[in-house]
Design an enzyme around this catalytic site. Structure first.
Site, PDB file in Angstrom:
ATOM      1  N   ASP A  27      21.733  79.291   3.697  1.00  0.00           N
ATOM      2  CA  ASP A  27      21.581  81.326   4.190  1.00  0.00           C
ATOM      3  C   ASP A  27      22.280  82.288   3.408  1.00  0.00           C
ATOM      4  OD1 ASP A  27      21.022  79.773   6.231  1.00  0.00           O
ATOM      5  OD2 ASP A  27      22.734  80.169   7.523  1.00  0.00           O
ATOM      6  N   TYR A  28      22.290  83.262   3.579  1.00  0.00           N
ATOM      7  CA  TYR A  28      21.661  84.526   2.836  1.00  0.00           C
ATOM      8  C   TYR A  28      23.189  84.483   2.545  1.00  0.00           C
ATOM      9  CZ  TYR A  28      21.380  89.564   1.879  1.00  0.00           C
ATOM     10  OH  TYR A  28      21.083  90.572   0.294  1.00  0.00           O
TER      11      TYR A  28
END
Length: 234
Positions: free
Chosen positions: A102-103
């Site tokens: 994820d970011y």
């Protein structure tokens, strides 16, 4: 050769991603949009993906990266954000990330142009262990750790058994190491949300027996031949 394997062999994307590109109408064979995932490519076929004509397979390359927070796990980003591929400043070959972080998640990520390698590591049947270090706010109970170990419902999907170890704990925050072999979207975060905790920090520290080691955020290295062979044989 089946078209998804052909695309993966050309180093454009993993087989799974190739199937998604076919379904999205982004693959052409001899100028015609391909909508048959079972199509077998023959020698005279001209295959294009997202407007790029696929050439002969490049030399296979394999990298381990410490993905920083705030970087997209993708080859490109339509919003102009920095991607993991942008960080490979001295790599000439076209590569893609294996799986996803994820970011707001950091840690170990592989990048390659070998579709078979990516397939081996991401297909659910191969059950590759991934270890995450998780920091949560508050003090988690043994009961809730037990629930995480036995599997929790993260919204229509019950996770498999996981290894969950408390590494350090205070009244204000706890650090745990969690080992899973699945890779559902935001799985670790959703697991802790299911037992009432938000994740403050999340880092992947190993895949199989390959550890993040001393790589700093944004740094990367080539995988050794023995590491590649180990991962392919898992």
């Amino acid at each position: 050769m089946r078209i998804n394997k052909y695309i993966a062999g050309a180093g454009y994307a993993s087989r799974r991603k190739a199937d998604e590109l076919i379904q999205a109408g982004k693959v052409k064979v001899n100028g015609l949009t391909m909508n048959e995932p079972g199509y077998d490519v023959v020698t005279c076929d001209v295959v294009e993906v997202e407007g790029h004509k696929l050439e002969a397979s490049e030399k296979k390359v394999y990298f381990a990266m410490n993905k920083p927070i705030g970087v997209i796990t993708s080859v490109t980003d339509d919003k102009g954000r920095l991607t993991v591929v942008d960080l490979l400043t001295d790599v000439e070959e076209r590569v893609f990330p294996v799986g996803r972080l994820d970011y707001n998640t950091s840690g170990l990520l592989f990048l390659t142009n070998d579709g078979d390698f990516a397939y081996k590591l991401t297909h659910p049947k191969n059950r590759v262990d991934k270890v995450y270090r998780v920091r949560i706010a508050g003090n988690i109970s043994k009961e809730k750790i037990g629930k995480l170990r036995h599997g929790v419902d993260i919204g229509g999907f019950v996770t498999s058994r996981a290894r969950v170890d408390l590494v350090e704990g205070t009244r204000r925050s706890n650090v745990l190491e969690v080992t899973i072999h699945e890779g559902k979207n935001r799985q670790i975060r959703r697991m802790f949300e299911a037992v009432g905790y938000g994740v403050e920090e999340l880092e992947r520290i190993s895949i199989g027996n390959i550890k993040l080691g001393h790589l700093k955020p944004g740094q990367y290295r080539k995988l050794t031949q023995s590491e590649i062979e180990y991962l392919m044989d898992m």
